[in-house]
Structure formats: structure tokens, C-alpha cells
Design a protein around this motif. Structure first.
Motif, PDB file in Angstrom:
ATOM      1  N   UNK A 181      -9.768   4.414  -4.179  1.00  6.35           N
ATOM      2  CA  UNK A 181     -10.007   4.082  -2.764  1.00  6.35           C
ATOM      3  C   UNK A 181     -10.968   2.924  -2.563  1.00  6.35           C
ATOM      4  N   UNK A 182     -11.500   2.369  -3.638  1.00  3.51           N
ATOM      5  CA  UNK A 182     -12.366   1.204  -3.483  1.00  3.51           C
ATOM      6  C   UNK A 182     -11.573  -0.060  -3.178  1.00  3.51           C
ATOM      7  N   UNK A 183     -10.270  -0.081  -3.486  1.00  3.82           N
ATOM      8  CA  UNK A 183      -9.460  -1.238  -3.124  1.00  3.82           C
ATOM      9  C   UNK A 183      -9.303  -1.274  -1.611  1.00  3.82           C
ATOM     10  N   UNK A 184      -9.580  -2.423  -1.027  1.00  2.89           N
ATOM     11  CA  UNK A 184      -9.516  -2.587   0.418  1.00  2.89           C
ATOM     12  C   UNK A 184      -8.103  -2.883   0.904  1.00  2.89           C
ATOM     13  N   UNK A 185      -7.324  -3.613   0.088  1.00  7.17           N
ATOM     14  CA  UNK A 185      -5.958  -3.991   0.443  1.00  7.17           C
ATOM     15  C   UNK A 185      -5.087  -3.863  -0.799  1.00  7.17           C
ATOM     16  N   UNK A 186      -3.870  -3.346  -0.611  1.00  6.76           N
ATOM     17  CA  UNK A 186      -2.877  -3.270  -1.691  1.00  6.76           C
ATOM     18  C   UNK A 186      -1.669  -4.109  -1.304  1.00  6.76           C
ATOM     19  N   UNK A 187      -1.286  -5.036  -2.174  1.00  5.61           N
ATOM     20  CA  UNK A 187      -0.110  -5.878  -1.955  1.00  5.61           C
ATOM     21  C   UNK A 187       0.934  -5.596  -3.035  1.00  5.61           C
ATOM     22  N   UNK A 188       2.180  -5.459  -2.625  1.00  2.00           N
ATOM     23  CA  UNK A 188       3.275  -5.460  -3.595  1.00  2.00           C
ATOM     24  C   UNK A 188       4.231  -6.577  -3.225  1.00  2.00           C
ATOM     25  N   UNK A 189       4.708  -7.275  -4.236  1.00  2.00           N
ATOM     26  CA  UNK A 189       5.639  -8.378  -4.024  1.00  2.00           C
ATOM     27  C   UNK A 189       6.895  -8.128  -4.857  1.00  2.00           C
ATOM     28  N   UNK A 190       8.034  -7.946  -4.170  1.00  2.00           N
ATOM     29  CA  UNK A 190       9.314  -7.733  -4.859  1.00  2.00           C
ATOM     30  C   UNK A 190       9.205  -6.624  -5.900  1.00  2.00           C
ATOM     31  N   UNK A 191       8.567  -5.502  -5.526  1.00  2.00           N
ATOM     32  CA  UNK A 191       8.262  -4.476  -6.526  1.00  2.00           C
ATOM     33  C   UNK A 191       9.383  -3.467  -6.734  1.00  2.00           C
ATOM     34  N   UNK A 192      10.270  -3.280  -5.764  1.00  2.00           N
ATOM     35  CA  UNK A 192      11.475  -2.495  -5.961  1.00  2.00           C
ATOM     36  C   UNK A 192      11.263  -1.052  -6.380  1.00  2.00           C
ATOM     37  N   UNK A 193      12.173  -0.557  -7.206  1.00  2.00           N
ATOM     38  CA  UNK A 193      12.165   0.833  -7.649  1.00  2.00           C
ATOM     39  C   UNK A 193      10.880   1.141  -8.413  1.00  2.00           C
ATOM     40  N   UNK A 194      10.238   2.245  -8.057  1.00  2.00           N
ATOM     41  CA  UNK A 194       8.952   2.588  -8.657  1.00  2.00           C
ATOM     42  C   UNK A 194       7.801   1.815  -8.067  1.00  2.00           C
ATOM     43  N   UNK A 195       8.115   0.958  -7.073  1.00  2.00           N
ATOM     44  CA  UNK A 195       7.093   0.205  -6.363  1.00  2.00           C
ATOM     45  C   UNK A 195       7.163   0.558  -4.889  1.00  2.00           C
ATOM     46  N   UNK A 196       7.587  -0.404  -4.060  1.00  2.00           N
ATOM     47  CA  UNK A 196       7.634  -0.150  -2.622  1.00  2.00           C
ATOM     48  C   UNK A 196       8.953   0.440  -2.140  1.00  2.00           C
ATOM     49  N   UNK A 197      10.042   0.298  -2.897  1.00  2.00           N
ATOM     50  CA  UNK A 197      11.352   0.725  -2.402  1.00  2.00           C
ATOM     51  C   UNK A 197      11.519   2.235  -2.494  1.00  2.00           C
TER      52      UNK A 197
END
Length: 389
Positions: free
Chosen positions: A240-256
Motif C-alpha cells: 500500500x505504499x505505492x501511490x499509483x499503479x500503472x499497467x500498459x498492455x498487460x492483458x491476461x494476468x494483468x488488467x484484462x
């Protein structure tokens, strides 16, 4: 020509679905469970993280008992001072592990005005493309990041866990005694995969920022492309120390959403990259509906912090629609903290962006890649989030 056709066939086999009309009906697991208020959310969030540990990514190593950093000043591009840093981690019981990363800090940064930090998890193939000098590039535009007032970190993922199913556990996991060679050739069902090891390394960058007078450890973003995006989201869900999480084209096992079975599926990713995940994830090959979680809950686990998804219109293998829907279906968690509901109708056209309080999404023209235009959207979103701090 024949070789090119063969590679194209391997990259996008015809039996994989690219037709929205053929996405199966599915029901997503509930985000909130018993949580009805912001005060309830930490307990529910912990449940979600544990489910992802058990069924998808495996249990990451605990934080080191102590971590120290060795710095070497060096030349680098742009208006910044550069450091090569080596993290020396005391893992307890006489176990140790170390890994390097590089950081560029904007010139003019002071103790009174420490710089926020942007950590890019760089998987091995991309690290080789960047080269030793990490000169400004579309993939890691260090000059643009530091010009925006942020410190830029490149974290070489392979130094924590090689991106190889035969050797992924020969570095950090071997130092812990969690490697297969030390355990009869097997991993437990929730055994740590490479993605979790990479995310663990990103958390050590926060430790570094906390020890620095010139960096703001309360404003650290983690970014990843493709497999690095999967690791970035999981890192932020866990820490929870990360302030922002970005995913780019992460697909299966990522954002999809896994249940959509659009483009890359759980079965396909497990057959190609079993070392990214825990062994239990195999149980959901062709059986996504049995998962007790889905990726919308990974986005939700970042709440009340900020989360962002970037997709590419032609990267259908990564399922841009499913990546956007993860943010939509995370609504209940963000609404607990007063954020506006994000709707399916707000899905942007190619070249456009939508930002709803602590969530952001853009759909870039083109295919699988991390480009300078993606970074410009990331930096703009971070500026808005961090301006409120």
C-alpha cells in the motif's frame, strides 16, 4: 515470407477468440464481500490479496529485515543526476540477496522539495533494448519524466528472477531457499512466481526513497508494460505504499478480465509462461469461472490509491475491452471512498483518455508497445493525483 507467416500464426492462433460476440456469459466475483464502509475495506482488501496469492501469483517474499543501498554517481542523459544503486537485502537467518537499479533525479531537487518517484519494471528483452546507458527513449523517456519533476527508476526484472521457466528461481528465490532445487524439484501450490519476485524488487525502491532526503516515499508510482504491467499491478496491490499503479498492455494476468477468454487465455499464458504465476493457477486452464477472483478485484485492491490502465487498439491479444472493464467493475471499492462510478459507455475511442477521480484509462492507436505518448498520459495523471497530496 514463410517464416513471417509462421511467427504470425504462433502469435495469434486462429482458435483464440477475437470476436466480442463470442465472449461467453460470465459472472464476476463480488468486490466488497462483507465490506460496507471505508473502515471495513482494509480487511476485505487483505482477503483479496490473499486470494491472489493462493490462486494466481503466489506468496511473495516478506520484506527484508534490513536493506542498505550502495550508490555510484554516473553520467546520464538530460537535466538530471544519475545513480547506479545496488540494494543489499538481509533476508534473515543469514540469507542475503542483492540487485541493481538506476535512478535519475531532476536537477534542482532539494530536501525541502523532494521528488516523487516513478519506477518502471523492465523485463529482460526490453532491458537489452534500452542498453547500458539508458539513453532517453520512447520506452523509458527519462528526460520527460525528470522534466516533469519526477525521479525516474529503471528496475531490471531479470536481476530478481530471470524470465525463464528453467531459471526463474535461481536468484532471489534461491537466496531464500524457495527454489525448486532446494525443495525436491517442486513448488507449493502458492509458490512464488517471477511476477511476484519482480514486484518485491519494486517495493525495495520505496525503501530506498524512504532513506533518501531527496525523494518523496509517499509519492511513488509503479509502471510496467506487458508482463511488467502484470507485476506492477500486483506489486501495488500487495504494497500500500505505492501511490499509483500503472499497467500498459498487460492483458491476461494483468488488467484484462480472465473470464472474458478474449485473446490470450489462462490456459495459453500458463503453457507459455508457467514461471510467472503459482502452480495453482493451472487449475483454471479453460476453467476461468472457477477462479475465486478476477482482475477487477486486483484493481480494487489498489483503492483508495490511484490506478491506471493503458491499452492499444490493435493489441487484441491483450484484450483492451477487458482491460477497461476491470476498472469499471472495480467501482464498488472506489465508490466507498467517494469516487464517481465509471461506466461501460465511457470506454474511449482510440487516441482518447478517460479519468474518473482515482482511476484513469487511455486507448492508444497502434499495437503492443510502450510509447512516449503513453508516458505523457501517465505523467499528466500522476501530476493530478500528486497535486492533491
Amino acid at each position: 515470407m514463410l517464416a513471417a507467416l509462421l511467427l504470425a500464426a504462433l502469435a495469434a492462433p486462429p482458435e483464440f477468440n477475437y470476436d466480442e460476440a463470442e465472449v461467453p456469459d460470465y459472472t464476476l466475483p463480488d468486490v466488497l464481500g462483507e465490506a460496507n464502509s471505508p473502515e471495513d475495506w482494509p480487511g476485505r482488501r487483505a482477503e483479496i490479496v490473499r486470494l491472489f496469492e493462493q490462486h494466481v501469483y503466489g506468496v511473495a517474499p516478506p520484506a527484508p529485515e534490513k536493506v542498505t543501498f550502495e550508490e555510484t554517481e554516473e553520467a546520464g542523459p538530460g537535466g538530471a543526476w544519475w545513480r547506479q544503486v545496488r540494494a543489499e537485502c538481509d533476508l534473515g537467518d543469514g540469507k542475503e540477496s542483492s540487485f541493481p537499479f538506476r535512478i535519475a533525479v531532476p536537477n534542482g531537487t532539494t530536501k525541502e522539495n523532494p521528488a516523487p518517484v516513478v519506477v518502471l519494471i523492465v523485463h529482460p528483452a526490453r532491458m537489452n533494448q534500452l542498453g547500458d546507458d539508458l539513453s532517453d527513449s520512447d520506452f523509458f523517456p527519462s528526460e520527460a519524466i525528470t522534466a516533469a519533476g519526477f525521479a525516474a527508476v529503471a528496475l531490471p526484472a531479470a536481476e530478481l528472477a530471470p524470465d525463464d521457466k528453467e531459471t526463474f528461481d535461481t536468484k532471489l528465490l534461491a537466496a531464500l531457499g524457495w527454489d525448486r532445487a532446494s525443495n525436491g524439484g517442486d513448488r507449493p501450490a502458492d509458490g512464488c512466481g517471477a511476477l511476484a519476485a519482480w514486484g518485491w524488487g519494486a517495493s525495495r525502491v520505496i525503501d530506498y526513497a524512504a532513506q533518501s532526503e531527496y525523494l518523496d516515499a509517499s509519492r511513488v508510482a509503479v509502471v510496467g508494460h506487458s508482463r511488467g504491467g502484470k507485476a506492477a499491478w500486483w506489486a501495488a496491490a500487495r504494497d500500500p505504499r505505492f501511490s499509483i499503479a500503472y499497467s500498459n498492455n498487460s492483458g491476461c494476468g494483468g488488467a484484462a478480465l480472465s473470464r472474458r477468454r478474449f485473446g490470450e487465455t489462462v490456459a495459453r499464458i500458463n503453457s507459455s509462461f508457467p514461471h510467472w504465476f503459482c502452480p495453482q493457477f493451472d487449475a483454471y486452464n479453460g476453467n476461468e469461472d472457477a477462479l475465486p477472483i478476477d482482475q477487477h478485484m486486483l484493481a480494487a485492491a489498489v483503492a483508495p490509491r490511484a490506478v491506471y490502465v493503458a491499452s492499444a487498439a490493435e493489441d487484441r491479444w491483450a484484450d483492451p475491452r477487458g482491460e477497461f472493464l476491470s476498472l469499471v467493475e472495480a467501482n464498488p471499492a472506489f465508490e466507498l471512498f467517494g469516487d464517481r462510478k465509471l461506466t461501460e459507455d465511457e470506454s474511449p475511442a482510440a487516441g482518447e483518455q478517460v479519468v474518473t477521480d482515482r482511476r484513469g484509462y487511455h486507448l492508444r492507436e497502434g499495437g503492443h508497445g510502450l510509447e512516449r505518448s503513453d508516458w505523457m498520459q501517465f505523467l499528466s495523471f500522476a501530476a493530478g493525483v500528486w497535486e492533491e497530496k
